[in-house]
Design an enzyme around this catalytic site. Structure first.
Site, PDB file in Angstrom:
ATOM      1  N   VAL A  65       0.667  -1.055  -0.063  1.00 56.07           N
ATOM      2  CA  VAL A  65      -0.018  -0.135   0.086  1.00 56.07           C
ATOM      3  C   VAL A  65       0.911   1.178  -0.219  1.00 56.07           C
ATOM      4  O   VAL A  65       0.441   2.398  -0.170  1.00 56.07           O
ATOM      5  CB  VAL A  65      -1.198   0.010   1.039  1.00 56.07           C
ATOM      6  CG1 VAL A  65      -2.039  -1.114   1.061  1.00 56.07           C
ATOM      7  CG2 VAL A  65      -0.289  -0.026   2.659  1.00 56.07           C
ATOM      8  N   SER A 143      -6.623   2.991  15.470  1.00 52.40           N
ATOM      9  CA  SER A 143      -5.755   2.388  16.606  1.00 52.40           C
ATOM     10  C   SER A 143      -6.519   3.156  17.836  1.00 52.40           C
ATOM     11  O   SER A 143      -6.509   4.365  17.833  1.00 52.40           O
ATOM     12  CB  SER A 143      -4.609   2.249  16.596  1.00 52.40           C
ATOM     13  OG  SER A 143      -4.145   1.701  18.020  1.00 52.40           O
ATOM     14  N   TYR A 156       3.908   5.049  15.452  1.00 51.14           N
ATOM     15  CA  TYR A 156       2.864   4.197  15.073  1.00 51.14           C
ATOM     16  C   TYR A 156       1.633   5.254  15.651  1.00 51.14           C
ATOM     17  O   TYR A 156       0.583   5.364  14.645  1.00 51.14           O
ATOM     18  CB  TYR A 156       2.650   2.975  15.787  1.00 51.14           C
ATOM     19  CG  TYR A 156       1.524   2.275  15.612  1.00 51.14           C
ATOM     20  CD1 TYR A 156       1.283   1.580  14.547  1.00 51.14           C
ATOM     21  CD2 TYR A 156       0.302   2.095  16.635  1.00 51.14           C
ATOM     22  CE1 TYR A 156       0.118   0.506  14.505  1.00 51.14           C
ATOM     23  CE2 TYR A 156      -0.442   1.445  16.519  1.00 51.14           C
ATOM     24  CZ  TYR A 156      -0.850   0.579  15.366  1.00 51.14           C
ATOM     25  OH  TYR A 156      -2.112  -0.159  15.363  1.00 51.14           O
ATOM     26  N   ALA A 158       0.981   8.269  16.071  1.00 51.00           N
ATOM     27  CA  ALA A 158       0.877   9.540  15.107  1.00 51.00           C
ATOM     28  C   ALA A 158       0.243   9.345  13.938  1.00 51.00           C
ATOM     29  O   ALA A 158      -0.467   9.932  13.327  1.00 51.00           O
ATOM     30  CB  ALA A 158       2.511  10.127  14.938  1.00 51.00           C
ATOM     31  N   SER A 159       0.654   8.041  13.399  1.00 51.44           N
ATOM     32  CA  SER A 159       0.259   7.736  12.010  1.00 51.44           C
ATOM     33  C   SER A 159      -1.332   7.274  12.085  1.00 51.44           C
ATOM     34  O   SER A 159      -2.096   7.452  11.325  1.00 51.44           O
ATOM     35  CB  SER A 159       0.961   6.344  11.341  1.00 51.44           C
ATOM     36  OG  SER A 159       0.500   5.219  12.243  1.00 51.44           O
ATOM     37  N   LYS A 160      -1.605   6.623  13.310  1.00 51.65           N
ATOM     38  CA  LYS A 160      -2.999   6.409  13.503  1.00 51.65           C
ATOM     39  C   LYS A 160      -4.018   7.434  13.899  1.00 51.65           C
ATOM     40  O   LYS A 160      -5.273   7.488  13.333  1.00 51.65           O
ATOM     41  CB  LYS A 160      -3.169   5.267  14.652  1.00 51.65           C
ATOM     42  CG  LYS A 160      -2.562   4.007  14.111  1.00 51.65           C
ATOM     43  CD  LYS A 160      -3.245   3.265  12.962  1.00 51.65           C
ATOM     44  CE  LYS A 160      -2.724   1.904  12.456  1.00 51.65           C
ATOM     45  NZ  LYS A 160      -3.741   1.190  11.332  1.00 51.65           N
ATOM     46  N   ILE A 189      -7.118  -6.449  20.127  1.00 53.76           N
ATOM     47  CA  ILE A 189      -7.558  -7.395  19.336  1.00 53.76           C
ATOM     48  C   ILE A 189      -6.505  -8.756  19.339  1.00 53.76           C
ATOM     49  O   ILE A 189      -5.451  -8.549  18.874  1.00 53.76           O
ATOM     50  CB  ILE A 189      -7.972  -6.980  18.016  1.00 53.76           C
ATOM     51  CG1 ILE A 189      -8.816  -5.676  18.067  1.00 53.76           C
ATOM     52  CG2 ILE A 189      -8.939  -8.436  17.138  1.00 53.76           C
ATOM     53  CD1 ILE A 189     -10.145  -5.816  18.634  1.00 53.76           C
TER      54      ILE A 189
END
Ligand SMILES: NC(=O)c1ccc[n+]([C@@H]2O[C@H](COP(=O)([O-])OP(=O)(O)OC[C@H]3O[C@@H](n4cnc5c(N)ncnc54)[C@H](O)[C@@H]3O)[C@@H](O)[C@H]2O)c1
Length: 253
Positions: A65, A143, A156, A158-160, A189
């Protein structure tokens, strides 16, 4: 709450494993014709085979992606074999766990590129089909860590958080075109990603111990996210857009 995407084409990224896999299987069961996209093409084909064996329609493709040309090429094949894309679920994701001062720019860029830019690429690549049809459904998997924060995961998280803001802005822009855009921030999960992090000691605790401290007293299942996704892509969810729909067992309320 059976969705009604019967005959519609759904593209699911990160669909070889965990949450993406469960969403692909669920949407196929709801009647969608599913494209199973993942970096791991072998596992993606396994999921597509599983869907076909259950009587559904699915194809797979090896897709990064982060690579727009790769996405465009795969989607051209999806359109030719299944038809225009009506539903997109962005679940491909990359985690990282490092002290802030040890995060390299390469690692920062890589996580932002897969999680945030990858979501941008996939949305931009399918939205023309949805605009043409006057109907579309996009679900971005973010997230719960973007709500709670998470030490050693600044890149991570920051990306979410970016995915959440992106979702809200895109929803406002695409609402008039009949397209809804929502995000599900999963919380804890039980997927291969979660088990990898448990093995590496990232949680400072086991999955079972964390489950015992979760309000509903269990870890979430990929199918819990797939159920919410099934509803969000249904016709009857047409008045829900730009929303952050938490599925986290009550961990983040
Ligand atoms: N498991 C959790 O508790 C949890 C919590 C919050 C958010 N999430 C998010 O949910 C999503 C799915 O996670 P999961 O737990 O199912 O993980 P997983 O590791 O089981 O599945 C992730 C899939 O994404 C694929 N992928 C990774 N990079 C890719 C790329 N560049 N292009 C295409 N595919 C790529 C992987 O090959 C894998 O099949 C991720 O975005 C993750 O950040 C998961």
């Amino acid at each position: 709450m059976a969705g009604n995407p019967a005959g519609k084409v759904a593209v699911v990224t990160g669909a070889a494993s965990g949450i993406g896999r469960a969403c692909a299987v669920r949407l196929a069961r709801d009647g969608a014709r599913v494209a199973v996209l993942d970096l791991n093409g072998g596992e993606a084909e396994g999921v597509a085979e599983e869907i076909r064996a259950a009587g559904g329609t699915a194809l797979s493709a090896t897709v990064d992606v982060a690579d727009r040309a790769n996405i465009d090429q795969a989607l051209a094949d999806v359109r030719e074999r299944l038809g225009p894309v009506a539903i997109l679920v962005n679940s491909a994701g990359k985690e990282g766990f490092k002290r802030f001062l040890d995060i390299t720019i390469e690692s920062w860029t890589s996580i932002l590129t897969v999680n945030l830019t990858g979501t941008f690429h996939c949305c931009q690549a399918v939205v023309p089909d949805m605009v043409e049809a006057g109907w579309g459904r996009i679900v971005n998997i973010s997230s719960s860590s973007a709500h709670s924060g998470q030490p050693y995961m600044t890149h991570y998280v920051a990306s979410k958080a970016g995915v959440m803001g992106f979702t809200k802005a895109l929803a406002l822009e695409l609402g008039p075109a009949g397209i809804t855009v929502n995000t599900i921030p999963p919380g804890f999960i039980d997927t291969p990603m979660t088990r990898r992090n448990e093995e590496r000691g990232f949680f400072g605790s086991t999955v079972d111990e964390l489950a015992a401290r979760t309000p509903v007293r269990r870890a979430g299942l990929p199918e819990d996210i797939a159920a919410a996704c099934s509803f969000l892509v249904s016709e009857e969810a047409g008045y829900i857009t730009g929303q952050v729909i938490g599925v986290n067992g009550g961990r983040n309320t």
